[in-house]
Design an enzyme around this catalytic site. Structure first.
Site, PDB file in Angstrom:
ATOM      1  CG  HIS A 155      92.770 -43.294  35.228  1.00  0.00           C
ATOM      2  ND1 HIS A 155      93.759 -43.500  34.305  1.00  0.00           N
ATOM      3  CD2 HIS A 155      93.174 -42.245  35.976  1.00  0.00           C
ATOM      4  CE1 HIS A 155      94.739 -42.621  34.503  1.00  0.00           C
ATOM      5  NE2 HIS A 155      94.406 -41.854  35.515  1.00  0.00           N
ATOM      6  CG  ASP A 358      87.579 -51.649  31.770  1.00  0.00           C
ATOM      7  OD1 ASP A 358      87.974 -50.835  32.624  1.00  0.00           O
ATOM      8  OD2 ASP A 358      88.133 -52.754  31.574  1.00  0.00           O
TER       9      ASP A 358
HETATM   10  O1  F6P Z   1      91.503 -47.806  37.101  1.00  0.00           O
HETATM   11  C1  F6P Z   1      90.885 -47.748  38.280  1.00  0.00           C
HETATM   12  C2  F6P Z   1      91.752 -48.159  39.468  1.00  0.00           C
HETATM   13  O2  F6P Z   1      91.085 -47.911  40.662  1.00  0.00           O
HETATM   14  C3  F6P Z   1      93.055 -47.442  39.510  1.00  0.00           C
HETATM   15  O3  F6P Z   1      92.986 -46.229  40.156  1.00  0.00           O
HETATM   16  C4  F6P Z   1      93.931 -48.440  40.181  1.00  0.00           C
HETATM   17  O4  F6P Z   1      95.256 -48.307  39.796  1.00  0.00           O
HETATM   18  C5  F6P Z   1      93.384 -49.778  39.711  1.00  0.00           C
HETATM   19  O5  F6P Z   1      92.031 -49.548  39.423  1.00  0.00           O
HETATM   20  C6  F6P Z   1      93.608 -50.865  40.758  1.00  0.00           C
HETATM   21  O6  F6P Z   1      92.805 -50.634  41.876  1.00  0.00           O
HETATM   22  P1  F6P Z   1      93.319 -50.613  43.379  1.00  0.00           P
HETATM   23  O7  F6P Z   1      94.215 -49.423  43.532  1.00  0.00           O
HETATM   24  O8  F6P Z   1      92.072 -50.517  44.170  1.00  0.00           O
HETATM   25  O9  F6P Z   1      94.077 -51.883  43.600  1.00  0.00           O
END
Ligand code: F6P
Length: 490
Positions: A155, A358
């Site tokens: 992602h 991003d």
């Molecule tokens: O999009 C990247 C990401 O790491 C996702 O995997 C995740 O849902 C989001 O950012 C939020 O991050 P975290 O799980 O570290 O809170």
């Protein structure tokens, strides 16, 4: 029908969660339509010696989750995932903590997840693993004899090969990627960077078939831009009028919603807004920047630094330009419930989405989906968000260039209605055509095909898989995402 097994670091219980990031929503939207389950971390920290997965059926889907120990949380999640891979993939080598020794536990947690997942896998299952936390998981599953198709979707963006090659374990990471049948990324730039990295790190070869060979393995790489479910942001009869009545026509709101992450370009956004007020006194009292910046990964040093910087910038801009009855920046360091997003987007005249880098940025798509087509707001979007490849009718800006940002603000605030409508119409079409549904279907179909290529068996050898593929091919929408999926490997 083949089951879909989704695996991601964080698994979200949508019945309880107030807030969910784009990854969670996209996985949820896909699982809603396909039988299977969602495996990963339950978000808890627990010192149990050998944590066992727990299965729960909530609403229409099943989750199988387990906790992390404090050491796992530190080395696997905060450490290797968020202090090595995250900064490097966002091209911030200066913030990467290569020397901290996080790698061993990163692999260990992946191996444990694989050990717990393997017994749950049935012969016709299709396994779809998400994000940078879980790169080694396919390799660990293969070691346990799992032969099912395994796909990986990243992602986040993929920085230039030169940045990824700086990771001391880059060869192991490249070989782990080689264990997948299909790797999906958000943009064509990411596809190029990934192939470049595999070529330079482990002499990966681009084959005439369009597949990539890494050692003995062959895999497909394709671009599958993630989408939203636009119906989540649609308005029912009567709702719009009530909202319009509550809107303040005298002060136009500019909305920003970003996790408080150094990749989101928030200091640059605040500085540009201050510069705009300085250069355009006529706009003082007529606009307000409402920035939601929910906390994230706060134990990582780089995140604490950005928090302090942003608070000081908001304070100085408000102190300099604010009046008794007008505060220029409304800075909110809290999560925002998903149920409130649609109305906030709809009542904001400008969506200001200016990350330095991003993967996709679904806020940009949500903003477009929430607008009134008759009187739409304007999206200002960073050229370096993955979404810019698709949403080229937004006002595209370079977030590093404060002059370009202020120019973009002016263009958006002064845009004639006819132009706003024309741009919004095109953007909405794209958001609708490449929605979460199309993303899930196209990746799944490409993964089934890629799995069959690896095993070298004709599609009829697995009747359930063949049927699932036929069903998908018959119903898949003809849209941008599908066209890109058809180009997998090219
Ligand atoms: O999009 C990247 C990401 O790491 C996702 O995997 C995740 O849902 C989001 O950012 C939020 O991050 P975290 O799980 O570290 O809170």
């Amino acid at each position: 029908m083949a089951r879909l097994v989704m695996v991601s670091n964080r698994v979200i219980d949508f019945n309880a969660a107030q807030q969910a990031g784009g990854v969670g929503v996209a996985i949820y939207n896909t699982l809603e339509r396909q039988s299977g389950f969602w495996f990963g971390w339950d978000g808890r920290i627990d010192e149990t010696d050998d944590p066992q997965p727990k299965s729960v059926s909530i609403g229409g889907y099943t989750t199988v989750t387990e906790p992390l120990t404090a050491a796992d949380y530190n080395d696997y999640y905060l450490g290797y995932s968020n202090s090595v891979l995250w900064p490097v993939f966002h091209n911030r080598l200066d913030l990467a903590q290569f020397e901290a020794g996080y790698y061993a536990r990163y692999v260990e947690v992946n191996a444990r997840f694989a050990k717990h997942l393997a017994p749950l896998i049935e012969p016709d299952d299709v396994i779809w693993i998400h994000d940078y936390h879980l790169v080694p998981m396919a390799l660990e599953l293969r070691k346990l004899g799992i032969e099912n198709p395994i796909g990986f979707f990243l992602h986040i963006p993929i920085g230039p090969a030169q940045a990824l090659l700086a990771i001391p374990e880059n060869k192991a990471i490249a070989r782990a990627l080689g264990a997948y049948d299909l790797i999906g990324v958000q943009t064509q730039t990411d596809v190029r960077n990934l192939i470049d990295f595999l070529q330079q790190s482990v002499y990966g070869r681009l084959l005439p078939s369009g597949r990539i060979r890494v050692d003995e393995a062959e895999l497909d790489v394709g671009c599958f831009p993630v989408g939203i479910d636009p119906s989540d942001f649609a308005f029912g009869p009567g709702e719009e009028e009530a909202l319009a009545a509550a809107e303040n026509d005298n002060v136009h709101r500019i909305i920003g919603i970003d996790r408080l992450d150094y990749t989101k370009g928030l200091p640059q956004k605040f500085k540009a807004y201050g510069k705009f007020l300085e250069e355009n006194p006529d706009y003082r009292r007529r606009i307000v920047l409402s920035q939601f910046a929910p906390p994230t990964r706060e134990s990582v040093e780089a995140y604490a630094d950005i928090k302090a910087e942003l608070e000081s910038l908001a304070g100085s801009i408000n102190g300099r330009f604010g009046e008794l009855d007008w505060i220029p920046i409304n800075y909110i360091h809290r999560t925002i419930p998903r149920s409130e997003l649609r109305d906030i987007y709809r009542t904001s005249r400008i969506g200001l989405v200016t990350p330095l880098k991003d993967g996709m940025n679904l806020v940009a798509k949500e903003y477009i989906a929430s607008q009134d087509p008759v009187d739409p707001g304007v999206l200002i979007l960073s050229k370096f968000a993955g979404a810019a490849e698709q949403l080229s009718d937004a006002v595209l800006v370079n977030p590093y260039d404060l002059g370009d940002l202020t120019q973009g603000l002016k263009q958006a605030l002064e845009m004639p209605m006819a132009e706003k409508r024309a741009r919004h119409e095109k953007l909405l079409k794209t958001v609708r055509e490449s929605d979460a549904d199309a993303w899930g279907r196209s990746f799944f179909a490409a993964l089934v095909k890629a799995g069959q290529r690896r095993i070298g068996r004709p599609s009829k050898s697995s009747p359930a898989m063949g049927r699932a593929l036929e069903r998908l091919q018959g119903t898949a929408k003809k849209n941008t995402t599908d066209r890109m999926a058809a180009n997998v490997g090219t």
